[in-house]
Design a protein around this motif. Structure first.
Motif, PDB file in Angstrom:
ATOM      1  N   THR A  78       0.836  -1.210   0.000  1.00  9.87           N
ATOM      2  CA  THR A  78       0.000   0.000   0.000  1.00  9.87           C
ATOM      3  C   THR A  78       0.864   1.251   0.000  1.00  9.87           C
ATOM      4  OG1 THR A  78      -1.726  -1.173   1.238  1.00  9.87           O
ATOM      5  CG2 THR A  78      -1.801   1.228   1.268  1.00  9.87           C
ATOM      6  N   LEU A  79       1.911   1.255   0.803  1.00  8.74           N
ATOM      7  CA  LEU A  79       2.793   2.415   0.905  1.00  8.74           C
ATOM      8  C   LEU A  79       3.552   2.660  -0.398  1.00  8.74           C
ATOM      9  CD1 LEU A  79       4.225   4.613   2.598  1.00  8.74           C
ATOM     10  CD2 LEU A  79       5.855   2.851   3.327  1.00  8.74           C
ATOM     11  N   ARG A  82       0.647   2.812  -3.829  1.00 11.43           N
ATOM     12  CA  ARG A  82      -0.280   3.922  -3.732  1.00 11.43           C
ATOM     13  C   ARG A  82      -1.490   3.815  -4.662  1.00 11.43           C
ATOM     14  NH1 ARG A  82       2.968   8.712  -5.342  1.00 11.43           N
ATOM     15  NH2 ARG A  82       1.226   9.889  -4.517  1.00 11.43           N
ATOM     16  N   THR A  97      -3.516  -0.199   7.275  1.00 11.32           N
ATOM     17  CA  THR A  97      -3.194   0.706   6.172  1.00 11.32           C
ATOM     18  C   THR A  97      -3.387   2.172   6.542  1.00 11.32           C
ATOM     19  OG1 THR A  97      -5.447   0.340   5.345  1.00 11.32           O
ATOM     20  CG2 THR A  97      -3.679  -0.974   4.366  1.00 11.32           C
ATOM     21  N   ARG A  98      -4.191   2.423   7.567  1.00 17.86           N
ATOM     22  CA  ARG A  98      -4.408   3.810   7.977  1.00 17.86           C
ATOM     23  C   ARG A  98      -3.121   4.434   8.497  1.00 17.86           C
ATOM     24  NH1 ARG A  98      -4.830   8.241   8.411  1.00 17.86           N
ATOM     25  NH2 ARG A  98      -6.539   9.580   9.104  1.00 17.86           N
ATOM     26  N   ARG A 101      -1.839   5.770   5.038  1.00 17.76           N
ATOM     27  CA  ARG A 101      -2.791   6.460   4.170  1.00 17.76           C
ATOM     28  C   ARG A 101      -3.712   7.348   4.995  1.00 17.76           C
ATOM     29  NH1 ARG A 101      -3.546   4.218  -1.084  1.00 17.76           N
ATOM     30  NH2 ARG A 101      -5.165   5.787  -1.291  1.00 17.76           N
ATOM     31  N   ARG A 102      -3.971   8.550   4.506  1.00 16.28           N
ATOM     32  CA  ARG A 102      -4.903   9.421   5.209  1.00 16.28           C
ATOM     33  C   ARG A 102      -6.299   9.363   4.599  1.00 16.28           C
ATOM     34  NH1 ARG A 102      -2.695  12.478   9.006  1.00 16.28           N
ATOM     35  NH2 ARG A 102      -4.556  13.794   9.126  1.00 16.28           N
ATOM     36  N   VAL A 105      -9.314   4.870   2.177  1.00 11.71           N
ATOM     37  CA  VAL A 105      -9.337   3.551   2.813  1.00 11.71           C
ATOM     38  C   VAL A 105     -10.755   3.199   3.234  1.00 11.71           C
ATOM     39  CG1 VAL A 105      -8.532   2.162   4.762  1.00 11.71           C
ATOM     40  CG2 VAL A 105      -6.958   3.750   3.632  1.00 11.71           C
ATOM     41  N   VAL A 370      -8.053   9.572  -4.227  1.00 14.61           N
ATOM     42  CA  VAL A 370      -6.616   9.738  -4.106  1.00 14.61           C
ATOM     43  C   VAL A 370      -6.035   9.635  -5.495  1.00 14.61           C
ATOM     44  CG1 VAL A 370      -4.493   8.814  -3.149  1.00 14.61           C
ATOM     45  CG2 VAL A 370      -6.580   8.724  -1.804  1.00 14.61           C
ATOM     46  N   ALA A 380      -2.323  12.411   1.097  1.00 12.05           N
ATOM     47  CA  ALA A 380      -3.012  11.126   1.076  1.00 12.05           C
ATOM     48  C   ALA A 380      -2.095   9.991   1.456  1.00 12.05           C
ATOM     49  CB  ALA A 380      -3.598  10.885  -0.311  1.00 12.05           C
ATOM     50  N   ASP A 381      -0.781  10.120   1.222  1.00 14.41           N
ATOM     51  CA  ASP A 381       0.124   9.029   1.498  1.00 14.41           C
ATOM     52  C   ASP A 381       1.070   9.343   2.658  1.00 14.41           C
ATOM     53  OD1 ASP A 381      -0.512   7.070  -0.613  1.00 14.41           O
ATOM     54  OD2 ASP A 381      -0.057   8.759  -1.896  1.00 14.41           O
TER      55      ASP A 381
END
Length: 386
Positions: A78-79, A82, A97-98, A101-102, A105, A370, A380-381
């Motif tokens: 995920t990181l 993206r 994942t939070r 990620r902002r 999700v 995103v 967002a990331d």
């Protein structure tokens, strides 16, 4: 126009020997989203003999890590990659994942696992798992949208502190039954379909058959599925002297699974907890009524009590209800007709449309977009500070 990319993180898929109904739900959603134009990837745990990558129905499957390390693999993917949206499937534990990620999700929860933690992981491991699920996850994802499969599961999430306004209930679908392959069994036959693990409590179905055979000596139980608890279940069957009454069919093809429904008079669903119970709809499409526990949650919606099946509160009631249906043909036929009539109420297309609305922000609450082409410094990331 920016491509709509969505990553689904799940602990396993249906090709995994431990895969079950929740994995089927995730894959149906993925397949449907792909058909709608989404670029879809599922990342799940590898298992002996699995490929590193596969493609089915326009969905890309990535097999990474073990049943434990898949969570780290999902977080890193995920990181680094993206995707525009992430569906973080929380089967007890989320993929966290939070943390990286902002926005974008969505958390998918089939049901809350409070009772199951100590059944599967007695002691400190179970207490740690429940703490992560009940305390950490609701706070970490406090500003994310949730999707769950029943009102009962929604209520459980709210009890953990999840804002009800952020929860969308999207029911599972049901496939139409294929043409009948075999006639209904000539002897009283109960079927139990699903993974063989402790919290499915298949022993309760074995006990029900033991009671039924006191009155109906030809009664039998078909166990369709496999799992790590199978040896213990077989030992239990032997200890009760029911080897000739219980048939283990193992992990079977879709065709053979439907053939088992064709044979059955009643579906036994003795699970401790079910988010929905896909097997209820599958059996209903064959006109087979279900007996399930009211306390399991999801079956209170997938089973209409005394219309498509029977909901009970205790193990004694479970055995009594099964025997009653095996003995009372008129009652069984009435529930069978009700089950068959209800089978078309829930479709996978409706399920997929529900997820599409959540992902695009047209459901009850928005899931902000995103843009994958924005620089890595985009908010967002940026990792969440906690």
């Amino acid at each position: 126009m920016r491509e709509q990319t969505v990553l689904l993180l799940n602990w396993r898929d249906t090709t995994n020997p431990e895969g079950g109904g929740s994995e089927r739900c995730v894959e149906e959603v993925a397949r449907g989203l792909a058909a709608m134009g989404w670029s879809v990837t599922i990342l799940c745990a590898a298992y002996p003999g699995s490929p590193r990558e596969a493609r089915r129905h326009d969905v890309r499957y990535l097999y990474r890590g073990s049943k434990v390390t898949v969570y780290l693999c999902g977080l890193l993917y995920t990181l680094l990659h993206r995707p525009a949206r992430v569906i973080d499937v929380q089967n007890g534990l989320p993929f966290f994942t939070r943390l990286v990620r902002r926005t974008g999700v969505v958390v998918l929860v089939h049901h809350v696992h409070e009772e199951q933690w100590q059944v599967v992981y007695p002691g400190w491991k179970g207490r740690l798992g429940w703490w992560l699920e009940s305390r950490v996850a609701p706070r970490l994802y406090s500003d994310c949208r949730y999707v769950t499969v029943s009102s009962a599961s929604r209520d459980e999430l709210q009890a953990l502190g999840v804002d009800g306004a952020r929860i969308d209930v999207i029911h599972n679908g049901t496939d139409p039954a294929p043409p009948r392959q075999v006639p209904q069994a000539s002897v009283p036959t109960v079927v139990c379909v699903g993974r063989i693990v402790p919290h499915k409590q298949v022993e309760h179905a074995v006990d029900a058959i033991a009671e039924a055979r006191k009155v109906l000596p030809d009664a039998r139980l078909l166990v369709v599925g496999s799992g790590w608890w199978e040896d213990s279940l077989r030992e239990y069957v032997t200890s009760r002297g029911l080897q000739d009454a219980v048939e283990f069919r193992g992990h079977v093809s879709e065709a053979d699974k439907h053939a088992a429904y064709d044979e059955a008079w009643v579906l036994a669903l003795p699970s401790l907890k079910e988010g929905w119970g896909l097997v209820v709809g599958e059996a209903a499409a064959h006109g087979v009524p279900t007996v399930a526990y009211r306390s399991a949650g999801g079956p209170t919606e997938s089973v209409q009590h005394d219309a498509t099946g029977v909901l009970v509160d205790t193990e004694a009631e479970f055995s009594t209800a099964i025997l009653s249906l095996l003995q009372d043909e008129s009652h069984r036929r009435r529930l069978s007709a009700g089950a068959l009539a209800s089978a078309g109420n829930f479709t996978w297309s409706a399920t997929v449309n529900g997820f599409d609305r959540v992902l695009t922000g047209s459901a009850a609450g928005a899931v902000p977009a995103v843009d994958a082409e924005e620089p890595a410094s985009d908010d967002a990331d940026r990792p969440l500070k906690i």
